[in-house]
Design an enzyme around this catalytic site. Structure first.
Site, PDB file in Angstrom:
ATOM      1  N   HIS A 246       0.378  -1.581  -0.128  1.00  0.00           N
ATOM      2  CA  HIS A 246      -0.009  -0.347   0.344  1.00  0.00           C
ATOM      3  C   HIS A 246       1.099   1.190  -0.034  1.00  0.00           C
ATOM      4  O   HIS A 246       0.330   2.383   0.406  1.00  0.00           O
ATOM      5  CB  HIS A 246      -0.788   0.005   1.494  1.00  0.00           C
ATOM      6  N   ARG A 247       2.444   1.248   0.252  1.00  0.00           N
ATOM      7  CA  ARG A 247       3.103   1.937   0.107  1.00  0.00           C
ATOM      8  C   ARG A 247       3.213   2.702  -1.562  1.00  0.00           C
ATOM      9  O   ARG A 247       3.316   3.904  -1.289  1.00  0.00           O
ATOM     10  CB  ARG A 247       4.277   2.013   0.816  1.00  0.00           C
TER      11      ARG A 247
END
Length: 460
Positions: free
Chosen positions: A431-432
């Site tokens: 998700h980064r």
């Protein structure tokens, strides 16, 4: 009289510090040629056949199958130039002398470019010697491991050594040994290192913990002692390929904030397209190859998922090439071979490469280079008969596409209920590197290509 030289476990590269003996390829008394493989070992990366730099007669072997040895530990001794076993094979003497002060007959008479600590040029592309920083002053002890001599009776292998106390740190084979010693309450300064040049090995720590407290000296109580008696059961060491997989998966779960999205897709048209391709003649195209081709097209549209995170620099590094890993189950555990430059390959080329690497994986002959450097992974867990999964990202990659089994299911097709070939696709992503919109866009494009393979013609 033939000169007896010692051959030690060479540096196998990739930062590896130890290997397990899987299978001896020669016996004591065998005649070996220069660069002939003498032992098969398993590292944290792959199975490797280790060739010997000397030609002659094997006079001793060190270590049974299943034994784990550090880089630089003796493997065997060879009577160089001999064609039969010497009348008095000085295997033990040769093995013991070779480790003294880093010099001696073994080192002095090694071929050019080699040393008593390594294998010379026997493994192309690999290092040869143990780091010079490991060489320390030691004094000999009379106890130590045993070697197999010519007549089958044990003879003294390189003797165990007692580390001379110093103000510096105690030499150990790896940081894992220090951690193990802390957990088991073992004082490293009280141990005799049985590794090369007095290095303390994992086995030394485990032996120290097993001896009575009066012999081992005072040590703090291990943290787990207060928890009560140990639970009975089979203990399987996490080492070799299995241990490397465990470490990587643990690191992924610790470092990567992952999320998963999934979708069901009608794969009827994709299956029909594959059948038509294979009916036309030529090499067969695998389903995995078609899915890989779809993946590379999707990554061209969503390059955020073909990246990795540089945590030290706090940067996302987007990678220009797609090196596609794929999960392969073997007798030794799960491995992930890598298809280089998958974005430049056709479905036919991908299919051939998947076949080649899968066969090598099952044979245990994959090289470390074939198991590293991936940028995205494709996991076809449908072969296990399951519909879905939430796979763990192959660190340091940013995403993994999972494919379930393709089975007939009721499906609304062109406004009517029909039986279609349905597959569940899942995408686990870091998700980064992106948000759900990008991940969803990638997965939707993959599903569209599965349902309508003609969509791929836009990128051919």
């Amino acid at each position: 009289m033939a000169q007896v030289l010692e051959f030690r476990l060479p540096d196998l590269g990739e930062g590896l510090t130890e290997a397990e003996i899987v299978r001896w390829l020669v016996d004591v008394g065998d005649v070996v040629a220069i660069d002939q493989p003498v032992v098969e070992v398993e590292t944290a990366k792959a199975m490797v056949e280790v060739p010997c730099p000397y030609g002659g007669v094997v006079t001793a072997r060190f270590g049974e199958e299943g034994t784990e040895l550090p880089v630089g530990a003796p493997l065997l001794t060879v009577a160089v130039g001999a064609t039969s076993m010497p009348e008095t094979a000085p295997a033990g003497a040769s093995a013991g002398a070779a480790g003294s002060a880093g010099t001696g007959a073994s080192a002095a008479s090694s071929p050019a470019g080699s040393s008593g600590e390594g294998s010379g040029n026997v493994l192309v592309g690999y290092g040869t010697a143990a780091p010079a920083a490991r060489r320390r002053r030691v004094r000999r002890d009379t106890t130590g491991p045993q070697a197999q001599a010519a007549n089958g009776s044990p003879v003294a292998a390189p003797a165990a050594v007692t580390v001379v106390p110093s103000d510096g740190p105690v030499p150990v084979i790896s940081p894992l040994v220090r951690k193990l010693a802390r957990e088991k309450g073992v004082d490293l300064r009280q141990l005799r290192g049985s590794g090369p040049d007095g290095l303390i090995l994992r086995a030394d720590v485990e032996r120290a913990q097993a001896v009575p407290a009066a012999e081992a000296g005072p040590a703090p109580t291990p943290a787990h002692a207060a928890a009560g008696p140990a639970v009975a059961g089979e203990r399987v060491p996490l080492r070799g390929v299995r241990g490397a997989v465990a470490d990587k998966l643990s690191r992924s779960r610790t470092e990567i904030p992952d999320a998963t999205c999934w979708v069901d897709a009608d794969a009827t048209e994709l299956m029909a397209a594959r059948a038509a391709m294979n009916a036309a003649g030529g090499p067969k195209i695998s389903l995995l190859a078609l899915l890989a081709r779809i993946c590379t097209a999707a990554l061209a549209r969503h390059p955020e998922l073909n990246s990795r995170v540089d945590t030290a620099a706090r940067e996302i590094v987007r990678l220009p090439e797609v090196h596609l890993g794929f999960a392969a189950q073997t007798d030794r555990g799960l491995v992930v071979p890598v298809v280089r430059d998958a974005h430049l390959r056709t479905a036919e080329s991908l299919s051939a490469e998947f076949t080649r690497l899968t066969e090598a994986a099952r044979a245990g002959t994959l090289t470390p280079a074939q198991l590293t450097g991936g940028t995205f992974t494709l996991n076809n867990y449908g072969v296990f008969g399951v519909d879905g999964s939430t796979p763990i990202i192959n660190h340091p990659e940013a995403a993994m596409l999972g494919v379930g089994r393709i089975i007939p299911k009721p499906w609304v097709h062109e406004g009517e209920l029909a039986v279609r070939q349905v597959v569940q696709l899942s995408l686990t992503f870091d998700h980064r590197v992106c948000d759900g919109g990008t991940a969803g866009g990638f997965l939707r494009y993959v599903a569209d290509c599965v349902e309508h393979p003609a969509v791929l013609l836009r990128t051919v």
